[in-house]
Design a protein around this motif. Structure first.
Motif, PDB file in Angstrom:
ATOM      1  N   SER A  21      58.263  62.837  31.701  1.00 18.50           N
ATOM      2  CA  SER A  21      58.441  62.907  30.246  1.00 18.50           C
ATOM      3  C   SER A  21      57.190  62.390  29.530  1.00 18.50           C
ATOM      4  O   SER A  21      56.822  62.899  28.472  1.00 18.50           O
ATOM      5  CB  SER A  21      59.657  62.086  29.816  1.00 18.50           C
ATOM      6  N   THR A  22      56.537  61.392  30.127  1.00  8.45           N
ATOM      7  CA  THR A  22      55.304  60.859  29.543  1.00  8.45           C
ATOM      8  C   THR A  22      54.213  61.919  29.534  1.00  8.45           C
ATOM      9  O   THR A  22      53.494  62.079  28.541  1.00  8.45           O
ATOM     10  CB  THR A  22      54.830  59.620  30.319  1.00  8.45           C
ATOM     11  N   TYR A  23      54.086  62.661  30.634  1.00  7.87           N
ATOM     12  CA  TYR A  23      53.096  63.744  30.677  1.00  7.87           C
ATOM     13  C   TYR A  23      53.396  64.795  29.608  1.00  7.87           C
ATOM     14  O   TYR A  23      52.471  65.332  28.983  1.00  7.87           O
ATOM     15  CB  TYR A  23      53.078  64.404  32.062  1.00  7.87           C
ATOM     16  N   LEU A  24      54.665  65.101  29.388  1.00  7.86           N
ATOM     17  CA  LEU A  24      55.035  66.069  28.357  1.00  7.86           C
ATOM     18  C   LEU A  24      54.650  65.561  26.968  1.00  7.86           C
ATOM     19  O   LEU A  24      54.146  66.326  26.130  1.00  7.86           O
ATOM     20  CB  LEU A  24      56.544  66.349  28.399  1.00  7.86           C
ATOM     21  N   ILE A  25      54.871  64.281  26.721  1.00  8.91           N
ATOM     22  CA  ILE A  25      54.513  63.690  25.427  1.00  8.91           C
ATOM     23  C   ILE A  25      53.005  63.757  25.226  1.00  8.91           C
ATOM     24  O   ILE A  25      52.521  64.098  24.138  1.00  8.91           O
ATOM     25  CB  ILE A  25      55.013  62.236  25.339  1.00  8.91           C
ATOM     26  N   VAL A  26      52.244  63.450  26.279  1.00  8.34           N
ATOM     27  CA  VAL A  26      50.783  63.530  26.193  1.00  8.34           C
ATOM     28  C   VAL A  26      50.354  64.965  25.907  1.00  8.34           C
ATOM     29  O   VAL A  26      49.475  65.214  25.067  1.00  8.34           O
ATOM     30  CB  VAL A  26      50.128  63.017  27.494  1.00  8.34           C
ATOM     31  N   PHE A  27      50.979  65.933  26.597  1.00 13.70           N
ATOM     32  CA  PHE A  27      50.630  67.342  26.396  1.00 13.70           C
ATOM     33  C   PHE A  27      50.835  67.756  24.940  1.00 13.70           C
ATOM     34  O   PHE A  27      49.927  68.316  24.313  1.00 13.70           O
ATOM     35  CB  PHE A  27      51.486  68.221  27.310  1.00 13.70           C
ATOM     36  N   PHE A  28      52.016  67.484  24.394  1.00 16.15           N
ATOM     37  CA  PHE A  28      52.292  67.880  23.013  1.00 16.15           C
ATOM     38  C   PHE A  28      51.466  67.063  22.021  1.00 16.15           C
ATOM     39  O   PHE A  28      51.092  67.566  20.954  1.00 16.15           O
ATOM     40  CB  PHE A  28      53.785  67.752  22.707  1.00 16.15           C
ATOM     41  N   GLY A  29      51.162  65.816  22.380  1.00 21.06           N
ATOM     42  CA  GLY A  29      50.286  65.024  21.523  1.00 21.06           C
ATOM     43  C   GLY A  29      48.888  65.585  21.444  1.00 21.06           C
ATOM     44  O   GLY A  29      48.237  65.545  20.387  1.00 21.06           O
ATOM     45  N   MET A  30      48.420  66.154  22.549  1.00 29.81           N
ATOM     46  CA  MET A  30      47.071  66.723  22.587  1.00 29.81           C
ATOM     47  C   MET A  30      46.950  67.973  21.721  1.00 29.81           C
ATOM     48  O   MET A  30      45.853  68.377  21.357  1.00 29.81           O
ATOM     49  CB  MET A  30      46.681  67.072  24.026  1.00 29.81           C
ATOM     50  N   LEU A  31      48.088  68.596  21.394  1.00 35.53           N
ATOM     51  CA  LEU A  31      48.046  69.773  20.535  1.00 35.53           C
ATOM     52  C   LEU A  31      47.543  69.431  19.133  1.00 35.53           C
ATOM     53  O   LEU A  31      46.998  70.280  18.438  1.00 35.53           O
ATOM     54  CB  LEU A  31      49.438  70.408  20.418  1.00 35.53           C
ATOM     55  N   ILE A  32      47.737  68.163  18.741  1.00 35.26           N
ATOM     56  CA  ILE A  32      47.360  67.750  17.388  1.00 35.26           C
ATOM     57  C   ILE A  32      46.236  66.725  17.402  1.00 35.26           C
ATOM     58  O   ILE A  32      45.225  66.875  16.723  1.00 35.26           O
ATOM     59  CB  ILE A  32      48.583  67.176  16.647  1.00 35.26           C
ATOM     60  N   GLU A  33      46.408  65.670  18.176  1.00 42.28           N
ATOM     61  CA  GLU A  33      45.446  64.559  18.163  1.00 42.28           C
ATOM     62  C   GLU A  33      45.336  63.991  19.559  1.00 42.28           C
ATOM     63  O   GLU A  33      46.360  63.760  20.208  1.00 42.28           O
ATOM     64  CB  GLU A  33      45.921  63.503  17.157  1.00 42.28           C
ATOM     65  N   TRP A  52      46.006  59.652  37.605  1.00 43.56           N
ATOM     66  CA  TRP A  52      44.832  60.028  36.824  1.00 43.56           C
ATOM     67  C   TRP A  52      44.611  61.540  36.836  1.00 43.56           C
ATOM     68  O   TRP A  52      44.328  62.145  35.793  1.00 43.56           O
ATOM     69  CB  TRP A  52      43.591  59.311  37.356  1.00 43.56           C
ATOM     70  N   GLY A  53      44.715  62.148  38.012  1.00 42.11           N
ATOM     71  CA  GLY A  53      44.472  63.588  38.113  1.00 42.11           C
ATOM     72  C   GLY A  53      45.429  64.393  37.251  1.00 42.11           C
ATOM     73  O   GLY A  53      45.019  65.333  36.555  1.00 42.11           O
ATOM     74  N   THR A  54      46.693  64.021  37.292  1.00 47.72           N
ATOM     75  CA  THR A  54      47.692  64.722  36.477  1.00 47.72           C
ATOM     76  C   THR A  54      47.460  64.483  34.998  1.00 47.72           C
ATOM     77  O   THR A  54      47.567  65.411  34.181  1.00 47.72           O
ATOM     78  CB  THR A  54      49.109  64.255  36.858  1.00 47.72           C
ATOM     79  N   VAL A  58      46.766  67.503  32.433  1.00 50.94           N
ATOM     80  CA  VAL A  58      47.674  67.711  31.305  1.00 50.94           C
ATOM     81  C   VAL A  58      46.913  67.628  29.980  1.00 50.94           C
ATOM     82  O   VAL A  58      47.146  68.429  29.057  1.00 50.94           O
ATOM     83  CB  VAL A  58      48.814  66.676  31.343  1.00 50.94           C
ATOM     84  N   SER A  59      45.977  66.682  29.870  1.00 52.56           N
ATOM     85  CA  SER A  59      45.199  66.516  28.644  1.00 52.56           C
ATOM     86  C   SER A  59      44.311  67.721  28.386  1.00 52.56           C
ATOM     87  O   SER A  59      44.222  68.219  27.250  1.00 52.56           O
ATOM     88  CB  SER A  59      44.357  65.243  28.718  1.00 52.56           C
ATOM     89  N   LEU A  60      43.638  68.206  29.437  1.00 49.05           N
ATOM     90  CA  LEU A  60      42.769  69.382  29.283  1.00 49.05           C
ATOM     91  C   LEU A  60      43.572  70.610  28.853  1.00 49.05           C
ATOM     92  O   LEU A  60      43.175  71.326  27.927  1.00 49.05           O
ATOM     93  CB  LEU A  60      42.040  69.663  30.595  1.00 49.05           C
ATOM     94  N   ILE A  61      44.686  70.845  29.531  1.00 46.29           N
ATOM     95  CA  ILE A  61      45.511  72.013  29.207  1.00 46.29           C
ATOM     96  C   ILE A  61      46.085  71.890  27.796  1.00 46.29           C
ATOM     97  O   ILE A  61      46.100  72.854  27.021  1.00 46.29           O
ATOM     98  CB  ILE A  61      46.642  72.177  30.241  1.00 46.29           C
ATOM     99  N   GLY A  62      46.542  70.688  27.440  1.00 44.90           N
ATOM    100  CA  GLY A  62      47.104  70.474  26.104  1.00 44.90           C
ATOM    101  C   GLY A  62      46.079  70.672  25.010  1.00 44.90           C
ATOM    102  O   GLY A  62      46.366  71.291  23.981  1.00 44.90           O
ATOM    103  N   MET A  63      44.863  70.165  25.223  1.00 40.94           N
ATOM    104  CA  MET A  63      43.818  70.321  24.211  1.00 40.94           C
ATOM    105  C   MET A  63      43.434  71.784  24.034  1.00 40.94           C
ATOM    106  O   MET A  63      43.303  72.281  22.907  1.00 40.94           O
ATOM    107  CB  MET A  63      42.584  69.496  24.583  1.00 40.94           C
ATOM    108  N   LEU A  64      43.246  72.493  25.145  1.00 37.27           N
ATOM    109  CA  LEU A  64      42.883  73.906  25.071  1.00 37.27           C
ATOM    110  C   LEU A  64      44.019  74.725  24.450  1.00 37.27           C
ATOM    111  O   LEU A  64      43.765  75.647  23.663  1.00 37.27           O
ATOM    112  CB  LEU A  64      42.542  74.441  26.462  1.00 37.27           C
ATOM    113  N   ALA A  65      45.253  74.386  24.789  1.00 35.60           N
ATOM    114  CA  ALA A  65      46.396  75.084  24.189  1.00 35.60           C
ATOM    115  C   ALA A  65      46.444  74.855  22.681  1.00 35.60           C
ATOM    116  O   ALA A  65      46.739  75.783  21.910  1.00 35.60           O
ATOM    117  CB  ALA A  65      47.698  74.599  24.830  1.00 35.60           C
ATOM    118  N   GLY A  66      46.151  73.633  22.236  1.00 36.35           N
ATOM    119  CA  GLY A  66      46.110  73.335  20.806  1.00 36.35           C
ATOM    120  C   GLY A  66      45.021  74.131  20.104  1.00 36.35           C
ATOM    121  O   GLY A  66      45.237  74.659  19.001  1.00 36.35           O
ATOM    122  N   ASP A  67      43.851  74.214  20.733  1.00 31.93           N
ATOM    123  CA  ASP A  67      42.754  74.996  20.149  1.00 31.93           C
ATOM    124  C   ASP A  67      43.156  76.462  20.016  1.00 31.93           C
ATOM    125  O   ASP A  67      42.904  77.091  18.978  1.00 31.93           O
ATOM    126  CB  ASP A  67      41.497  74.869  21.016  1.00 31.93           C
TER     127      ASP A  67
END
Length: 216
Positions: A21-33, A52-54, A58-67
């Motif tokens: 659930s934490t990874y999901l929160i990070v993913f959706f958070g990366m869509l905005i900030e 760390w790897g996950t 997750v951060s890279l995918i979330g940021m690119l998805a937000g862009d």
């Protein structure tokens, strides 16, 4: 202060018991900030609650998805009533963007990652001006990798602080950590905005001068 300590204790308990659930929160958070979500998660990754790897993936995918999301939003919005209003209200700015946006986009995409709000306006205007989608993805994937590298360096220094004073002390005084990070990012953001604004203004004035000279 008591409420903040209670919140951080609850957050630590949540992360340790619900890593997915934490990874999901990070993913959706990366869509905005990105910064606050990534750096907060890095504290728990340093303590072994997250991998760390996950977290990086997750951060890279979330940021690119937000862009990509804001890119598509820009493409659609241009042909709405908002787009018509914007063209009437900011016609000259749109003309400048039409002339200069594509040629300066790589630099803009990389720099804007570290400027709040601008980091989402950049892909929005890329879609608005129909910047090639394939090039957009390549550029923003590279910018996301560089941004993640910078965040990992900051996370390393934050990890040294946590290791030195202890995670419990950090979580009890997390408000000071957030304040220091806010000041750091605000200072960096102000510097980048000043440099970027001056450069745009100087280039715009040079182009106007060249047009005036050629008309004579």
């Amino acid at each position: 202060m008591h409420y903040i300590q209670f919140f951080m204790s609850a957050l630590e308990s949540f992360v340790s018991n619900n890593p997915f659930s934490t990874y999901l929160i990070v993913f959706f958070g990366m869509l905005i900030e990105g910064e606050s979500f990534f750096l907060t998660a890095s504290i728990f990754a340093g303590e072994g609650y997250l991998r760390w790897g996950t977290l990086v993936a997750v951060s890279l995918i979330g940021m690119l998805a937000g862009d990509c999301l804001f890119y598509e939003l820009g493409r659609v919005t241009k042909f709405t009533r908002f787009g018509e209003w914007f063209l009437r209200r900011f016609g000259r700015a749109n003309e400048w963007l039409n002339k200069n946006f594509a040629s300066r986009y790589v630099r803009l995409a990389f720099v804007s990652k570290y400027i709040y709000f601008v980091n989402r306006l950049t892909p929005f205007f890329a879609g608005w001006h129909a910047f090639p989608r394939k090039s957009f993805i390549y550029i923003h994937a590279g910018a996301a990798v560089v941004w993640t590298g910078v965040m990992l360096i900051l996370s390393h220094w934050l990890g040294l602080v946590v290791e030195f004073v202890g995670v419990r002390v950090v979580l009890r005084r997390i408000e000071f950590i957030f304040l220091a990070l806010i000041l750091l990012f605000m200072g960096g953001e102000y510097f980048l905005k000043r440099v970027f604004t001056r450069k745009i203004t100087r280039n715009s004035n040079s182009e106007r001068h060249a047009e005036f000279t050629s008309s004579e």
